[in-house]
Design an enzyme around this catalytic site. Structure first.
Site, mmCIF file in Angstrom:
data_model
loop_
_atom_site.group_PDB
_atom_site.id
_atom_site.type_symbol
_atom_site.label_atom_id
_atom_site.label_comp_id
_atom_site.label_asym_id
_atom_site.label_seq_id
_atom_site.Cartn_x
_atom_site.Cartn_y
_atom_site.Cartn_z
ATOM 1 N N ASP A 271 -8.939 4.027 -2.104
ATOM 2 C CA ASP A 271 -9.896 4.435 -1.073
ATOM 3 C C ASP A 271 -11.196 4.969 -1.669
ATOM 4 O OD1 ASP A 271 -7.927 3.675 0.603
ATOM 5 O OD2 ASP A 271 -7.238 5.699 1.074
ATOM 6 N N ASP B 139 0.850 -1.193 0.000
ATOM 7 C CA ASP B 139 0.000 0.000 0.000
ATOM 8 C C ASP B 139 0.889 1.248 0.000
ATOM 9 O OD1 ASP B 139 -2.309 1.516 0.154
ATOM 10 O OD2 ASP B 139 -2.442 1.396 2.339
ATOM 11 N N GLU C 32 2.530 4.873 -4.114
ATOM 12 C CA GLU C 32 2.532 5.796 -5.284
ATOM 13 C C GLU C 32 3.871 6.497 -5.437
ATOM 14 O OE1 GLU C 32 0.134 5.630 -2.930
ATOM 15 O OE2 GLU C 32 -1.031 4.338 -4.251
HETATM 16 C C1 GLC Z 1 -4.636 3.586 2.829
HETATM 17 C C2 GLC Z 1 -5.170 2.360 2.094
HETATM 18 C C3 GLC Z 1 -6.202 1.675 2.939
HETATM 19 C C4 GLC Z 1 -5.604 1.320 4.292
HETATM 20 C C5 GLC Z 1 -5.036 2.556 4.981
HETATM 21 C C6 GLC Z 1 -4.298 2.222 6.278
HETATM 22 O O1 GLC Z 1 -5.622 4.537 2.965
HETATM 23 O O2 GLC Z 1 -5.664 2.691 0.839
HETATM 24 O O3 GLC Z 1 -6.697 0.539 2.283
HETATM 25 O O4 GLC Z 1 -6.558 0.709 5.095
HETATM 26 O O5 GLC Z 1 -4.137 3.211 4.114
HETATM 27 O O6 GLC Z 1 -3.253 1.353 6.057
#
Ligand code: GLC
Length: 731
Positions: A454, A366, A369
């Site tokens: 998200d 995650d 980017e």
């Molecule tokens: C980002 C991700 C989400 C995750 C959060 C905390 O917003 O897109 O899926 O739960 O980070 O890690």
């Protein structure tokens, strides 16, 4: 002469999120100096022309990492190019491309866009961006893939810019029948023009160039449950207990950032998870796979092994002073691995032993980017020029020297996932790895599944997930989904049910939500809601034999699982315009309700006869019907002539190998292919799989083996839709 970039204009938020707030540059004089040449080849039935551009003074064309095929190219002076394609360099850091966009031609793909299926008439900035509150007004997203497909009926063309640099596409926003692309780079690049084929042929050629996903582990196609966060061992055990006790099928529990010690990757919190390994082992006994999140930001902390090692070995990105570049993410000040370097990728890959030793089944990448909290100065606000003069805030190493972050930003998530997958494969060579990523670029399907970041528990986002996933699929990525129930905001029972109705047809099937909303597990609602959710999840499991067959098909042809209607019905003008319905493989038409408080929707059926998935009611195609779909309806219709392999209800894929499978026949004459293997290893690559040609005609069902080297232990039967009798089949 180079224009200087005004630093005050450098603002990530402005540049990457405000859609339509930019205008393509006026045509200017061509200033190109350097080498360029065209080559041609054929991939399958598709003509491919390739333009290689090396500006004067630039090093060799850098490795894009996206293209893996090496067909033999023939140099040509000037290929015949569809749609009047033309290019020039306008500034030291900017290349412009022009092409005709005749009225009526559709524009598709471009990776992840918050858009309908036809991305024409809109502006698109392609730079990898954490866009956690995306809506109509926002532009760039997490997965920029500069592959644009243009056409209609059976004639499509495509432009693919093979460069990691940012680009932006203006697809005839001024209604002048012109498309414009601007690529912001000082380095070399290639452009591929794919010409004159059907949509499936073009995607096949594109995925020949950029690779395909291998078969995922079967468990990863089951129900996955996640939330930010299940904060401690007790909650996670409780979660597992609830699913099993309530008989809601589930294969995977996903741990978000709170399993770590203050968000240090490659650690666990001793306080919240005192015996992490034992917890994972116990869950495994109960047939749960556990996936953990791993973000790229490494906490800056001189007592923390991962930071010490990374710093000592020069694995991190630097600033222009040569110090470790720091950005803020969950752990606070963090260092960012320079995934462009082979050594960094190797280090990161090897580090995954920490997780595999603990029994972790898969990894979720995650924030790659990468997201930096509070740093907005990443991108030039108006892209008036490329970052030759950009403040060098983050630098990467590469084969040809130091590179500014912006030029390779689009590769960051891609290379992180590559490294993660390589790590899992090195440790468990004969186990199919599962990696999930938020950011990715061209070719990411080779390394990871994706989800679209998200979203919100809004009907708008539920509906948009269809065209968004369709374009992601046309961009080469088959294994994709969105957070079921929506990530931000409270998911009320009705939307959760509607989301499961559609979500059982997402290739990646995960319920996930943020820390701020209410829990949205299938059982977090009243018993009647839970009952409906259970039935829908069971339907997902019954479709697993069909779904794995679709992945097999993807491996061979590049076809996505979710396909726009025009994929199969290209000459049906109405079908081509539809993006609130889709084909799931060639046999299932999905048409969900994506509006609050609606019980009816119009479903358009293309030519043929279609059967309601649940009631077997028949519809003659070539026209729309208004269909009643109360909460809990499986919003699917099966094509006459199909044979669907349907598994009996199981609680998890651990039970898959012994569950009975019924071949459900639709119509008097039907045919299908059926694939099976162990679902876990790569043994299928050395022939250990079965493939059958199934057919039904004149009341006779036959299964002809095309390949038979896997000893399956399921029992099989066939049943004609609408008939209760099932007849045993020996395979
Ligand atoms: C980002 C991700 C989400 C995750 C959060 C905390 O917003 O897109 O899926 O739960 O980070 O890690």
């Amino acid at each position: 002469m180079d224009q200087q970039l005004d630093e005050s204009k450098v603002d990530l938020k402005e540049a990457s999120t405000k859609r339509r707030m930019w205008k393509p540059h006026e045509r200017q004089k061509n200033v190109f100096k350097g080498n360029s040449h065209w080559e041609q080849t054929k991939i399958g039935d598709v003509d491919v022309a390739r333009l290689s551009v090396l500006p004067q003074g630039a090093a060799l064309i850098p490795d894009s990492f996206g293209v893996i095929a090496t067909p033999s190219w023939k140099e040509v002076k000037q290929p015949t190019l569809p749609f009047g394609f033309d290019w020039q360099q306008t500034l030291a850091g900017r290349f412009d491309f022009y092409f005709e966009l005749k009225k009526g031609l559709r524009c598709l793909a471009l990776g992840e866009r918050f858009s309908g299926l036809n991305v024409r008439g809109e502006k698109h900035t392609l730079i990898s961006t954490d866009n956690p509150h995306h809506d109509e007004s926002m532009d760039s997203m997490y997965k920029p893939i500069p592959f644009l497909v243009v056409g209609s009926q059976n004639k499509f063309f495509a432009i693919f810019i093979d460069s990691s640099a940012p680009s932006r596409f203006d697809l005839d926003t001024e209604l002048t029948e012109e498309g414009r692309i601007e690529l912001f780079t000082r380095r070399g690049f290639r452009v591929y023009i794919l010409g004159g084929g059907t949509l499936p042929q073009l995607v096949e050629a594109f995925t020949t160039l950029t690779g395909r996903a291998k078969l995922p582990p079967l468990w990863s196609l089951g129900h996955q449950q996640c939330r930010w966060s299940y904060p401690n061992e007790e909650t996670v055990r409780e979660l597992a207990h609830e699913f099993r006790q309530r008989k809601i099928p589930c294969d995977t529990l996903v741990l978000d950032i709170d399993y770590m010690d203050e968000y240090r990757v490659f650690t666990t919190s001793k306080k919240a998870f005192p015996d992490f390994k034992k917890m994972i082992a116990d869950l495994k006994k109960d047939n749960f796979n556990v996936v953990t999140i791993v973000d790229p930001g490494v906490k800056v902390d001189d007592q923390y092994k991962h930071f010490i090692d990374g710093k000592k070995n020069n694995f991190f990105c630097k600033n222009k002073e040569g110090e470790v570049f720091q950005g803020k993410v969950w752990p606070g000040d963090s260092a960012f691995p320079d995934f462009l370097k082979d050594e960094t990728r190797k280090w990161w890959a090897d580090s995954h032993k920490f997780y595999t030793d603990a029994g972790i089944a898969g990894i979720w990448n995650d924030m790659n980017e990468p997201a930096f909290f509070g740093i907005t100065k990443v991108l030039p606000a108006d892209f008036s020029e490329m970052p030759g003069q950009h403040p060098d805030f983050c630098l990467h190493d590469a084969q040809d020297g130091k590179i500014q972050h912006l030029e390779v930003r689009n590769l960051y998530g891609f290379l992180m996932s590559r490294s993660t997958q390589e790590g899992l494969l090195a440790i468990r060579p004969n186990e199919r790895p599962f990696v999930l990523t938020r950011s990715g670029s061209t070719g990411i399907q080779r390394y990871a599944a994706v989800w679209l970041g998200d979203n919100k528990s809004w009907y708008e986002h539920l509906g948009k997930s269809i065209p968004m996933l369709l374009n992601v699929g046309l961009s080469g990525i088959p294994f994709a989904g969105v957070d079921i129930g929506g990530f931000w905001d409270d998911a009320l029972p009705e939307i959760v049910i509607r989301w499961y109705e559609l979500g059982i047809f997402y290739p990646f099937f995960r319920n996930h939500c943020s820390l701020s909303g209410r829990g949205q597990e299938a059982y977090a609602y009243a018993p009647n809601v839970e009952g409906i959710a259970r039935k829908l999840i069971e339907t997902r499991y019954s479709l697993l034999p069909y779904i794995r067959g679709l992945f097999w098909e993807h491996m061979r042809t590049g076809a996505p699982l979710m396909r726009p209607l025009m994929w199969h019905f290209p000459t049906d003008a109405i079908a081509c315009d539809i993006d609130d319905q889709f084909m799931f493989g060639s046999d299932i038409l999905v048409a969900p309700i994506v509006e609050r408080a609606h019980e009816y929707r119009t479903v358009y059926f293309p030519a043929g006869t279609w059967y309601h998935f649940e009631t077997n009611e028949k519809y003659e195609g070539g026209r729309p019907y208004v269909i009643n779909m109360p909460l809990g309806t499986v919003p699917a219709f099966v094509r006459e002539g199909a044979i669907l392999p349907i598994a009996d209800v199981i609680q998890h894929t651990g039970e898959y190998s012994t569950t009975p499978i019924t071949f459900k026949v639709f119509g008097k004459k039907a045919a299908a292919r059926f694939f099976e293997d162990d679902g876990i290893t790569f043994d299928y690559e050395t022939g250990k799989y079965n493939e059958y040609e199934l057919s039904y005609a004149d009341g006779q069902f036959t299964a002809k083996p095309v390949h038979k080297e896997y000893a399956a232990s399921n029992k099989y039967a066939y049943q004609v839709a609408g008939d209760n009798k099932s007849t045993t089949v020996q395979l």
